[in-house]
Design a protein around this motif. Structure first.
Motif, PDB file in Angstrom:
ATOM      1  N   TRP A  92       6.205  -5.746   3.620  1.00 27.59           N
ATOM      2  CA  TRP A  92       6.809  -4.452   3.328  1.00 27.59           C
ATOM      3  C   TRP A  92       5.830  -3.610   2.498  1.00 27.59           C
ATOM      4  CZ3 TRP A  92       8.215  -1.704  -1.063  1.00 27.59           C
ATOM      5  CH2 TRP A  92       9.098  -0.643  -0.871  1.00 27.59           C
ATOM      6  N   LYS A  93       5.687  -2.357   2.880  1.00 22.12           N
ATOM      7  CA  LYS A  93       4.739  -1.489   2.182  1.00 22.12           C
ATOM      8  C   LYS A  93       5.323  -0.095   2.052  1.00 22.12           C
ATOM      9  CE  LYS A  93      -0.010   0.182   2.606  1.00 22.12           C
ATOM     10  NZ  LYS A  93      -1.210   0.193   3.446  1.00 22.12           N
ATOM     11  N   LYS A  94       5.092   0.524   0.898  1.00 28.18           N
ATOM     12  CA  LYS A  94       5.592   1.885   0.658  1.00 28.18           C
ATOM     13  C   LYS A  94       4.522   2.675  -0.081  1.00 28.18           C
ATOM     14  CE  LYS A  94       9.129   4.817   0.430  1.00 28.18           C
ATOM     15  NZ  LYS A  94       9.654   5.461   1.597  1.00 28.18           N
ATOM     16  N   ASP A  95       4.275   3.891   0.392  1.00 27.21           N
ATOM     17  CA  ASP A  95       3.345   4.801  -0.270  1.00 27.21           C
ATOM     18  C   ASP A  95       4.131   5.767  -1.161  1.00 27.21           C
ATOM     19  OD1 ASP A  95       1.012   3.787   0.998  1.00 27.21           O
ATOM     20  OD2 ASP A  95       1.533   4.905   2.804  1.00 27.21           O
ATOM     21  N   LYS A  96       3.432   6.453  -2.012  1.00 29.99           N
ATOM     22  CA  LYS A  96       4.014   7.476  -2.902  1.00 29.99           C
ATOM     23  C   LYS A  96       5.090   6.894  -3.821  1.00 29.99           C
ATOM     24  CE  LYS A  96       3.037  11.172   0.347  1.00 29.99           C
ATOM     25  NZ  LYS A  96       3.586  12.139   1.283  1.00 29.99           N
ATOM     26  N   VAL A  97       4.831   5.701  -4.337  1.00 29.93           N
ATOM     27  CA  VAL A  97       5.768   5.043  -5.247  1.00 29.93           C
ATOM     28  C   VAL A  97       5.460   5.468  -6.678  1.00 29.93           C
ATOM     29  CG1 VAL A  97       6.516   2.804  -6.174  1.00 29.93           C
ATOM     30  CG2 VAL A  97       6.071   3.070  -3.724  1.00 29.93           C
ATOM     31  N   ALA A  98       6.494   5.883  -7.398  1.00 28.96           N
ATOM     32  CA  ALA A  98       6.353   6.226  -8.818  1.00 28.96           C
ATOM     33  C   ALA A  98       6.656   4.983  -9.646  1.00 28.96           C
ATOM     34  CB  ALA A  98       7.304   7.352  -9.189  1.00 28.96           C
ATOM     35  N   LEU A  99       5.839   4.750 -10.660  1.00 27.16           N
ATOM     36  CA  LEU A  99       6.022   3.607 -11.555  1.00 27.16           C
ATOM     37  C   LEU A  99       6.099   4.100 -12.994  1.00 27.16           C
ATOM     38  CD1 LEU A  99       3.306   1.343  -9.940  1.00 27.16           C
ATOM     39  CD2 LEU A  99       5.782   1.009  -9.762  1.00 27.16           C
ATOM     40  N   ILE A 100       6.963   3.480 -13.761  1.00 26.26           N
ATOM     41  CA  ILE A 100       7.061   3.772 -15.186  1.00 26.26           C
ATOM     42  C   ILE A 100       6.134   2.805 -15.923  1.00 26.26           C
ATOM     43  CG2 ILE A 100       8.603   3.858 -17.200  1.00 26.26           C
ATOM     44  CD1 ILE A 100       9.233   5.959 -15.012  1.00 26.26           C
ATOM     45  N   LEU A 101       5.363   3.320 -16.855  1.00 25.62           N
ATOM     46  CA  LEU A 101       4.457   2.499 -17.651  1.00 25.62           C
ATOM     47  C   LEU A 101       4.992   2.416 -19.066  1.00 25.62           C
ATOM     48  CD1 LEU A 101       1.249   4.304 -16.419  1.00 25.62           C
ATOM     49  CD2 LEU A 101       2.193   2.198 -15.523  1.00 25.62           C
ATOM     50  N   PHE A 102       5.072   1.194 -19.592  1.00 25.59           N
ATOM     51  CA  PHE A 102       5.490   1.033 -20.977  1.00 25.59           C
ATOM     52  C   PHE A 102       4.983  -0.296 -21.521  1.00 25.59           C
ATOM     53  CE2 PHE A 102       8.798  -1.286 -18.876  1.00 25.59           C
ATOM     54  CZ  PHE A 102       9.393  -2.126 -19.799  1.00 25.59           C
ATOM     55  N   ILE A 127      13.084   0.290  -6.067  1.00 27.77           N
ATOM     56  CA  ILE A 127      12.408  -0.319  -4.918  1.00 27.77           C
ATOM     57  C   ILE A 127      13.400  -1.131  -4.083  1.00 27.77           C
ATOM     58  CG2 ILE A 127      10.652  -2.006  -4.214  1.00 27.77           C
ATOM     59  CD1 ILE A 127       9.576   0.753  -5.252  1.00 27.77           C
ATOM     60  N   LEU A 128      14.301  -1.817  -4.747  1.00 30.29           N
ATOM     61  CA  LEU A 128      15.293  -2.617  -4.022  1.00 30.29           C
ATOM     62  C   LEU A 128      16.175  -1.727  -3.139  1.00 30.29           C
ATOM     63  CD1 LEU A 128      16.210  -5.128  -6.858  1.00 30.29           C
ATOM     64  CD2 LEU A 128      14.686  -5.506  -4.901  1.00 30.29           C
ATOM     65  N   LYS A 129      16.513  -0.537  -3.644  1.00 35.55           N
ATOM     66  CA  LYS A 129      17.312   0.399  -2.848  1.00 35.55           C
ATOM     67  C   LYS A 129      16.498   0.961  -1.682  1.00 35.55           C
ATOM     68  CE  LYS A 129      19.673   3.484  -5.180  1.00 35.55           C
ATOM     69  NZ  LYS A 129      20.046   4.432  -6.253  1.00 35.55           N
ATOM     70  N   LYS A 130      15.251   1.371  -1.944  1.00 32.43           N
ATOM     71  CA  LYS A 130      14.404   1.950  -0.898  1.00 32.43           C
ATOM     72  C   LYS A 130      14.159   0.961   0.237  1.00 32.43           C
ATOM     73  CE  LYS A 130      11.811   5.203  -3.695  1.00 32.43           C
ATOM     74  NZ  LYS A 130      10.590   5.420  -4.480  1.00 32.43           N
ATOM     75  N   SER A 131      14.065  -0.311  -0.108  1.00 34.81           N
ATOM     76  CA  SER A 131      13.747  -1.341   0.890  1.00 34.81           C
ATOM     77  C   SER A 131      14.988  -1.967   1.501  1.00 34.81           C
ATOM     78  CB  SER A 131      12.893  -2.430   0.245  1.00 34.81           C
ATOM     79  OG  SER A 131      13.641  -3.093  -0.765  1.00 34.81           O
ATOM     80  N   LYS A 132      16.178  -1.468   1.098  1.00 41.79           N
ATOM     81  CA  LYS A 132      17.452  -2.035   1.571  1.00 41.79           C
ATOM     82  C   LYS A 132      17.471  -3.546   1.343  1.00 41.79           C
ATOM     83  CE  LYS A 132      18.556   1.553   4.763  1.00 41.79           C
ATOM     84  NZ  LYS A 132      17.984   2.415   5.620  1.00 41.79           N
ATOM     85  N   ALA A 133      17.048  -3.960   0.163  1.00 37.23           N
ATOM     86  CA  ALA A 133      16.848  -5.370  -0.167  1.00 37.23           C
ATOM     87  C   ALA A 133      18.131  -6.184  -0.131  1.00 37.23           C
ATOM     88  CB  ALA A 133      16.215  -5.478  -1.558  1.00 37.23           C
ATOM     89  N   VAL A 134      17.955  -7.428   0.288  1.00 41.73           N
ATOM     90  CA  VAL A 134      19.009  -8.425   0.240  1.00 41.73           C
ATOM     91  C   VAL A 134      18.408  -9.643  -0.456  1.00 41.73           C
ATOM     92  CG1 VAL A 134      20.509  -9.960   1.591  1.00 41.73           C
ATOM     93  CG2 VAL A 134      20.066  -7.607   2.382  1.00 41.73           C
ATOM     94  N   ILE A 135      19.084 -10.118  -1.487  1.00 42.53           N
ATOM     95  CA  ILE A 135      18.609 -11.294  -2.206  1.00 42.53           C
ATOM     96  C   ILE A 135      19.487 -12.478  -1.805  1.00 42.53           C
ATOM     97  CG2 ILE A 135      18.214 -12.363  -4.462  1.00 42.53           C
ATOM     98  CD1 ILE A 135      18.076  -9.455  -5.590  1.00 42.53           C
ATOM     99  N   ASP A 136      18.846 -13.536  -1.293  1.00 46.45           N
ATOM    100  CA  ASP A 136      19.555 -14.775  -0.985  1.00 46.45           C
ATOM    101  C   ASP A 136      19.282 -15.730  -2.143  1.00 46.45           C
ATOM    102  OD1 ASP A 136      20.517 -17.226  -0.102  1.00 46.45           O
ATOM    103  OD2 ASP A 136      19.866 -16.910   1.968  1.00 46.45           O
ATOM    104  N   TYR A 137      20.225 -15.797  -3.058  1.00 49.42           N
ATOM    105  CA  TYR A 137      20.060 -16.607  -4.262  1.00 49.42           C
ATOM    106  C   TYR A 137      19.994 -18.096  -3.938  1.00 49.42           C
ATOM    107  CZ  TYR A 137      20.835 -12.465  -7.111  1.00 49.42           C
ATOM    108  OH  TYR A 137      20.697 -11.241  -7.707  1.00 49.42           O
ATOM    109  N   ASP A 138      20.668 -18.511  -2.881  1.00 47.14           N
ATOM    110  CA  ASP A 138      20.711 -19.923  -2.530  1.00 47.14           C
ATOM    111  C   ASP A 138      19.347 -20.419  -2.037  1.00 47.14           C
ATOM    112  OD1 ASP A 138      22.006 -22.436  -2.092  1.00 47.14           O
ATOM    113  OD2 ASP A 138      22.101 -21.963   0.047  1.00 47.14           O
ATOM    114  N   THR A 139      18.728 -19.688  -1.132  1.00 44.59           N
ATOM    115  CA  THR A 139      17.444 -20.116  -0.568  1.00 44.59           C
ATOM    116  C   THR A 139      16.240 -19.534  -1.317  1.00 44.59           C
ATOM    117  OG1 THR A 139      17.387 -18.296   1.018  1.00 44.59           O
ATOM    118  CG2 THR A 139      18.424 -20.376   1.742  1.00 44.59           C
TER     119      THR A 139
END
Length: 146
Positions: A92-102, A127-139
């Protein structure tokens, strides 16, 4: 009956292995602007973040921000923002990503105190929203929509 993996892969998702740390966080490998790093996956972080010390490493162009960061025992932290970055997680790759630095010192101190590796940053809900992420906690897999 098909598995979650079969279903998501058939729907155009890619999968990325997650590693559960001793602090019960998921670690994930990703690259920013072509440079590999180690990140925590944090569904509760509204924005993806990188530590100030990684500005040069990831070739970030940082600008001051009026936004104050807060989280995990720290509040009113100074931030900067870096826009137009390329983020790659697995295929998965995304351009024009804004990152917060702290300052990630408090995060890494907590991790290393519990014998976990320090991280370069946090992959957050943006990023999770943009990528329509699904986390499989079991696997222990993260699925991202290509």
């Amino acid at each position: 009956m098909e598995t979650l993996q079969e279903y998501l892969l058939a729907k155009g998702y890619t999968k990325v292995k997650l590693k559960l740390t001793k602090t019960n966080h998921f670690e994930i490998k990703a690259s920013i602007n072509g440079v590999k790093g180690l990140f925590i996956l944090d569904t509760g972080a509204s924005s993806s973040c990188v530590g100030f010390e990684a500005i040069e490493t990831f070739k970030l162009i940082a600008k001051d921000s009026k936004i104050k960061a807060a989280g995990a025992g720290a509040i009113d932290m100074q931030t900067q923002v870096s826009k137009k970055n390329t983020l790659k997680i697995g295929k998965w790759k995304k351009d024009k990503v804004a990152l917060i630095l702290f300052n990630l010192t408090h995060v890494n101190t907590a991790l290393t105190t519990h014998n976990s590796k320090p991280v370069d940053g946090i992959i957050g809900a943006d990023i999770l929203k943009k990528s329509k992420a699904v986390i499989d906690y079991d696997t222990k897999y993260l699925y991202l929509k290509l």
